[in-house]
Design an enzyme around this catalytic site. Structure first.
Site, PDB file in Angstrom:
ATOM      1  N   LYS A  81       1.019  -1.091   0.149  1.00 14.23           N
ATOM      2  CA  LYS A  81       0.086   0.179   0.269  1.00 14.23           C
ATOM      3  C   LYS A  81       0.903   1.330   0.024  1.00 14.23           C
ATOM      4  O   LYS A  81       1.779   0.996   0.976  1.00 14.23           O
ATOM      5  CB  LYS A  81      -0.746   0.057   1.379  1.00 14.23           C
ATOM      6  CG  LYS A  81      -2.352   1.637   1.000  1.00 14.23           C
ATOM      7  CD  LYS A  81      -2.602   0.811   2.550  1.00 14.23           C
ATOM      8  CE  LYS A  81      -3.780   2.362   2.637  1.00 14.23           C
ATOM      9  NZ  LYS A  81      -4.354   2.360   3.552  1.00 14.23           N
ATOM     10  N   SER A 156      -9.838   1.947   3.527  1.00 16.19           N
ATOM     11  CA  SER A 156      -8.935   2.628   2.251  1.00 16.19           C
ATOM     12  C   SER A 156      -7.929   1.871   1.784  1.00 16.19           C
ATOM     13  O   SER A 156      -7.497   2.131   0.515  1.00 16.19           O
ATOM     14  CB  SER A 156      -7.472   3.934   3.415  1.00 16.19           C
ATOM     15  OG  SER A 156      -7.530   3.282   4.109  1.00 16.19           O
ATOM     16  N   SER A 180     -10.011  -0.460   7.118  1.00 15.69           N
ATOM     17  CA  SER A 180      -8.840  -0.259   5.964  1.00 15.69           C
ATOM     18  C   SER A 180      -8.459  -1.531   5.300  1.00 15.69           C
ATOM     19  O   SER A 180      -8.190  -1.745   3.916  1.00 15.69           O
ATOM     20  CB  SER A 180      -8.451   0.748   6.322  1.00 15.69           C
ATOM     21  OG  SER A 180      -8.808   1.602   6.389  1.00 15.69           O
TER      22      SER A 180
END
Ligand SMILES: [Mg+2]
Ligand SMILES: [Zn+2]
Lengths: 487, 92, 487
Positions: A81, A156, A180
């Protein structure tokens, strides 16, 4: 027809690499090619560097050939990420303010993965600074749900989930502040785990809310998640909140078969829960009962307060954590400012997206003079009550079973105009962060439209081994994790 | 919420539309926060850390860090191995 | 017209002498090229996290013990949020409502009626002492400013007095007492020119005899003792004029202009910073273990004024000498070492205060040479005094012939005496011959002595010493002269 290599599990690929039936170069090349083929429709990545990945793959093949593999996952592609630092690579956190930033250092997890020989592939899209539940808040691109390109992948860590579902990598890391990792895993039909707060070092993870953030693995199966978790855990002297604890062999622990006592919190099955999601949880309950587990209804009475507590604590911390993005030392600097104060306000005004601005403003407000006690301090006290609810529940049960998200993936744009509605969709995941507990989302089936449904299991602090074995019992007995989207 | 004051404190420039929009949306959010006032928190300790541990510290042994070049690699403006900023008054 | 009296509180920031910074292990040295002591934490990069410096905490506990402060059972770390280019994270980690040291008092000495008479002593009460981090350094140019982050993150001990200082002499005495105590304890060099000790002053005035404090103003960053003195004096006068003119003093922060010797308002109460303090989620609280406090208690240096009283009473040293030796930590340590090797306090103190300090201040380079660079070992200084006491050399030879060479070369005194043939003569026959000759050539003092004028013998002694170039043992000369004159 055999499963394409990029849809195989890390466990299978680990065996294949060990036996020499596949090379890391071939595997990495397959992942790169697959990424090119579907990226324009899925949009998981913010940055990729094929040459760099292949170089790592070749080094891995050399190690394998010399019998010097660094870990079972040596040579397996993994993507990060874009909020986890890797030295000399970009880190944007999906924000314009870090558009040109090249990290001069690596996160502890990045170093651990490199020490294990994992092939670091691309950098994954996300909501800006991990603020969001749909990956629509990225400054650079939107990511689609591979199961329905009209829909969001969750967030997210949307890129972390979508890229595995789409076969664009084998493993990924994400970060979870209020769900997330687990929510996008659920919406994309993959496994995503948030470890206990303090199990994985946060050093090198661009902070959203320091007391809630935790890095965790995404994978196709629970077994893969266990193998990846093994590589990233452990005490880190660079993170004062990192916990010193005995680390078990997580993959070995999957052999535990229970029976366990599972709790169903009654507060998680009320209004707003999609009946098809509810049905998936019900059939999981039946599965566990058939395995000899006992199921208990439990109560987590302060559940309805979790959303306000979470948004006060998370926004307060983020307002301070994001102050460093100021246009001075390494971030975007406005070209129009006349003086120092303007330079800050304009650089940040230009650099931050709407949701980030909204949360920084909210967090600044709740900490501002005269409001601290009413908001932040009170929220911390209610946080204690929420934590106590779980501790009481865990006196009677080994793990808690819930839906991960009240609904399946929603359509792009559907909730982006109403932040409160968006905030309320985190209802099943945020309590886990407030209590610091480990949670995992596993594929629990599909709805009538063929969209994935996630099941959440919540465990006791630092009891990841047990939590993984509970999750593995379900995951290994079902083939939801072997279904792949048509792209 | 005094959005002008808070935006200034947060050092974020907002357009007039943003100000109006945020004021309304955050008004709703703050209303939702009101629910916390109904909770009796007397005698409850605040949770600052999920698992508090005391005395997490290191010995005072220096370690090597960045060269000036590494430290300033991403700087938007630099001169003489220092970050250049608009002239500021001492107001610390 | 009412008479007013000032009430002053001081906030003193002291840089601690640690090897690494307060919240990360980057090193630090004063006066090095810009941005040589940074790392991800100092630059406030995304993902960087703080870790406490144990030594800084121990040094602060030491300071607390020296001033009889209470060492807090638990102290915690808070973020003070404000934007400024020298503050990389745009928050400073400090201690807000739970400092490490609570209360305490500092003994001060006020100026006496003359330089060689001890002044009055009193205790100034402390509010608290806590740890925080320093900021970087800004250099202002014509059109822009440059930022150097070397100093950022250096441990700062902030010591806050109660409003328990009532005139500028006391303020200066307080600063001097702190300086002496902290440098004696080895926690800081307290060099104001290097910014190692910086002072803010809170000043208010009230009608004489009133219990009600007036409105205070805060003077920022007074970085020399004379600035502190002048700024406070100016402020007392300014506030008095305001009140006498029928006005009211407004609460504000003022900046002292050194060149113009006046202060101007920086910001009023309405513009006071809203620092949004909240507990730093990245750091765990500290409970200093009892064993550590006990260990540190066992190693505390003697308090300077206690040492001074002891030297005056037990070693019978004059006030002027003790106020030089005791109020300089390195000098008192040097003195104690010399004393340990030869127990003649007065004679050793004489060399330290007169000869040693004279040579140090006369040494080449800017300012006085620090004692740490002095080549004379305390043991050798003691050795020199021993040579005098044992009659090997005279005091005069020691001062003029031996000491300067020791200072220059660091040679042992006995070696110098040997090399230069300075050993005083104890050859009775030879001295008798010279004495006889002197008596014969100086009939006038001989006559005076014989008539009962005792001092007349000094003239004869002088002649003998001159003839022996100072090498005759004065005691021996005295004996022989008396014998010859009375026979
Ligand atoms: Mg202060
Ligand atoms: Zn301070």
């Amino acid at each position: 027809m055999s499963t394409p290599i990029y849809f195989q599990t890390a466990a299978e690929l680990s065996d294949a690499l060990a036996s020499g039936s596949v090379t890391s170069r071939a595997l990495t090349q397959a992942v790169i090619d697959r990424t090119s083929a579907v990226e324009s429709s899925v949009g998981s990545y913010l940055h990729t560097d094929a040459e760099d990945a292949l170089k790592q793959a070749d080094a891995s093949d050399e190690r394998r050939a010399a019998g010097k593999a660094l870990s079972p996952l040596d040579g397996i592609p993994l993507s990060l990420k874009d909020v986890i630092c890797r030295k000399d690579h970009p880190l944007t956190a999906a924000s314009r303010i870090l558009k040109d930033f090249i990290s001069p250092y690596s996160a502890t997890v990045t170093e651990k993965l490199q020490a294990a020989g994992v092939v670091l592939w691309g950098r994954l899209n996300m909501d800006e600074f991990a603020m969001g539940s749909s990956t629509e808040n990225s400054a650079f691109k939107s990511t689609a749900n591979p199961w329905d390109l009209e829909r969001i992948p969750g967030g997210s860590s949307g890129g972390s989930a979508a890229s595995i579902a789409a076969g664009q990598t084998i493993l990924t890391l994400g970060s979870d502040t209020g769900g997330s990792i687990r929510q996008p895993a659920a919406l994309c039909g993959v496994v995503g785990m948030k470890p206990t707060y303090g199990l994985v070092s946060r050093y090198g993870l661009a902070a959203f809310a320091s007391s809630l953030d935790q890095i965790g693995p995404f994978a196709r199966t629970v077994e893969d998640a266990a193998m990846l978790l093994q590589l990233i855990v452990g005490h880190d002297p660079h993170d004062s909140t990192s916990f010193k604890t005995e680390i078990p062999d997580y993959r070995e622990a999957l052999k535990q078969e229970g029976p366990w006592t599972l709790g169903l919190p009654k507060e998680y099955f009320g209004e707003g829960l999609d009946p098809e999601v509810r049905a998936a949880v019900d059939s999981a309950v039946k599965f566990y009962e058939s395995k000899g587990c006992s199921i208990k209804e439990i109560t987590l009475p302060h559940t309805d307060l979790a959303v306000p507590v979470y948004y006060i604590i998370a926004t307060a911390e983020c307002s301070s954590n994001l102050a460093r993005y100021d246009g001075i030392r390494y971030t975007h600097r406005t070209e129009t400012a006349e003086d120092g104060i303007e330079l800050y306000a304009q650089s940040r005004g230009e650099g931050f997206g709407e949701e980030v601005k909204r949360r920084v403003i909210l967090g600044t407000y709740v900490l501002s003079s005269g409001y601290y006690d009413a908001y932040y301090l009170r929220a911390q006290k209610v946080r204690t009550l929420i934590r106590n609810d779980f501790m009481t529940a865990f006196e009677a049960v080994d793990a808690i079973l819930t839906p991960t998200s009240p609904t399946v993936a929603f359509k792009k744009g559907e909730r982006s105009s109403d932040p409160l509605a968006m905030y309320l969709s985190d209802i099943y995941t945020i309590s886990t962060n407030l209590a610091g507990l480990p949670g995992i989302s596993i594929p629990g089936g599909f709805n009538s439209d063929g969209l994935p449904i996630g099941l959440q299991l919540i465990g006791k602090p630092f009891q990841e081994a047990e939590l993984l074995s509970v999750a593995h019992a379900f995951d290994s007995a079902h083939d939801y994790n072997r279904k792949t989207p048509n792209l | 919420m005094d959005i002008e004051y808070v935006a200034k404190l947060a050092r974020i420039s907002l357009t007039e539309e943003e100000k109006a929009k945020f004021a309304e949306q955050l008004g709703d959010v703050l209303e939702n926060f009101e629910r916390l006032n109904a909770v009796d928190v007397s005698g409850i300790e605040p949770t600052a850390h999920a698992f508090p541990v005391y005395n997490v510290w290191q010995e005072d042994v220096p370690e090597s860090g960045f060269s000036p070049e590494e430290a300033l690699k991403n700087a938007p403006a630099q001169r003489a191995n220092q970050v250049v900023v608009p002239k500021v008054v001492d107001d610390a | 017209m009412a008479e007013y009296e000032p009430v002053i509180g001081l906030e003193v920031h002291v840089q601690l002498k640690t090897q690494s910074k307060m919240f990360t292990r980057a090193g630090y040295q004063y006066g090095e090229p810009p941005n040589l002591f940074t790392n991800p934490v100092i630059m406030g990069l995304p993902g960087a996290l703080p870790v406490l410096n144990k030594e800084a905490i121990e040094q602060t506990v030491r300071v607390g013990l020296i001033f009889d402060s209470e060492i807090a059972d638990v102290c915690k770390w808070d973020r003070k949020n404000y934007f400024y280019p020298d503050n990389p994270k745009n928050y400073q980690i400090s201690q807000y409502d739970q400092p490490l040291c609570i209360g305490g008092e500092v003994e001060i000495e006020l100026p006496g009626p003359s330089r060689n008479i001890m002044g009055a002593h009193r205790m100034v009460k402390l509010e608290r002492a806590h740890l925080e981090e320093d900021v970087g350094k800004l250099t202002h140019g014509e059109s822009d400013s440059l930022v150097d982050y070397n100093r950022a993150g250096v441990p700062l001990l902030e010591i806050v007095s109660k409003p328990d200082i009532f005139n500028t002499d006391e303020a200066v005495a307080f600063l001097n007492a702190l300086r002496v105590a902290l440098s004696n304890a080895g926690v800081s060099d307290c060099d104001m020119e290097k910014g190692q000790l910086r002072c803010d002053a809170n000043v208010s005035i009230k009608p004489k005899g009133s219990d009600v404090l007036g409105t205070r103003t805060e003077m920022k960053n007074l970085n020399s003792v004379s600035n502190v003195k002048n700024a406070i004096e100016y402020e007392i006068k300014r506030q008095t004029e305001v009140l006498e003119g029928g006005g009211v003093v407004t609460q504000e922060t003022r900046r002292w202009n050194v060149e113009g010797a006046y202060s101007v308002s920086l910001r009023g109460k309405e513009d006071a910073h809203d620092y949004r303090y909240f507990p730093d989620p990245d750091l765990m609280p500290v409970k200093v273990p009892t064993e550590v406090v006990e260990r540190l208690k066992g190693k505390l240096p003697e308090r300077p004024f206690d040492m001074q009283r002891r030297y005056m009473e037990e070693l019978d040293l004059p006030y002027t000498v003790t106020s030089v030796v005791c109020l300089d930590g390195s000098l008192s340590q040097y003195f104690e070492k010399a004393l340990a090797s030869f127990n003649k306090p007065k004679q050793i103190a004489n060399f330290v205060v007169n000869d040693l300090l004279r040579e140090l201040s006369a040494a080449e380079g800017d300012g006085a040479m620090p004692l740490s660079q002095c080549k004379i070992l305390p043991e050798d200084l003691a050795g020199l005094v021993k040579l005098i006491e044992e009659g090997v050399i005279s005091n005069q030879i020691a001062k003029t012939e031996v000491f300067p060479v020791m200072f220059e070369t660091g040679q042992a005194p006995s070696a110098i005496v040997e090399e230069k043939g300075l050993k005083q003569s104890t050859d009775t026959g030879e001295i008798e011959g010279i004495c006889a000759e002197v008596i014969e050539n100086n009939p006038k003092p001989v006559k005076q002595f014989k008539e009962g004028k005792e001092q007349a013998i000094n003239a004869l002694k002088g002649q003998v010493m001159k003839a022996t170039r100072g090498k005759a043992n004065p005691k021996l000369v005295d004996d022989i002269l008396r014998k010859l004159l009375t026979s």
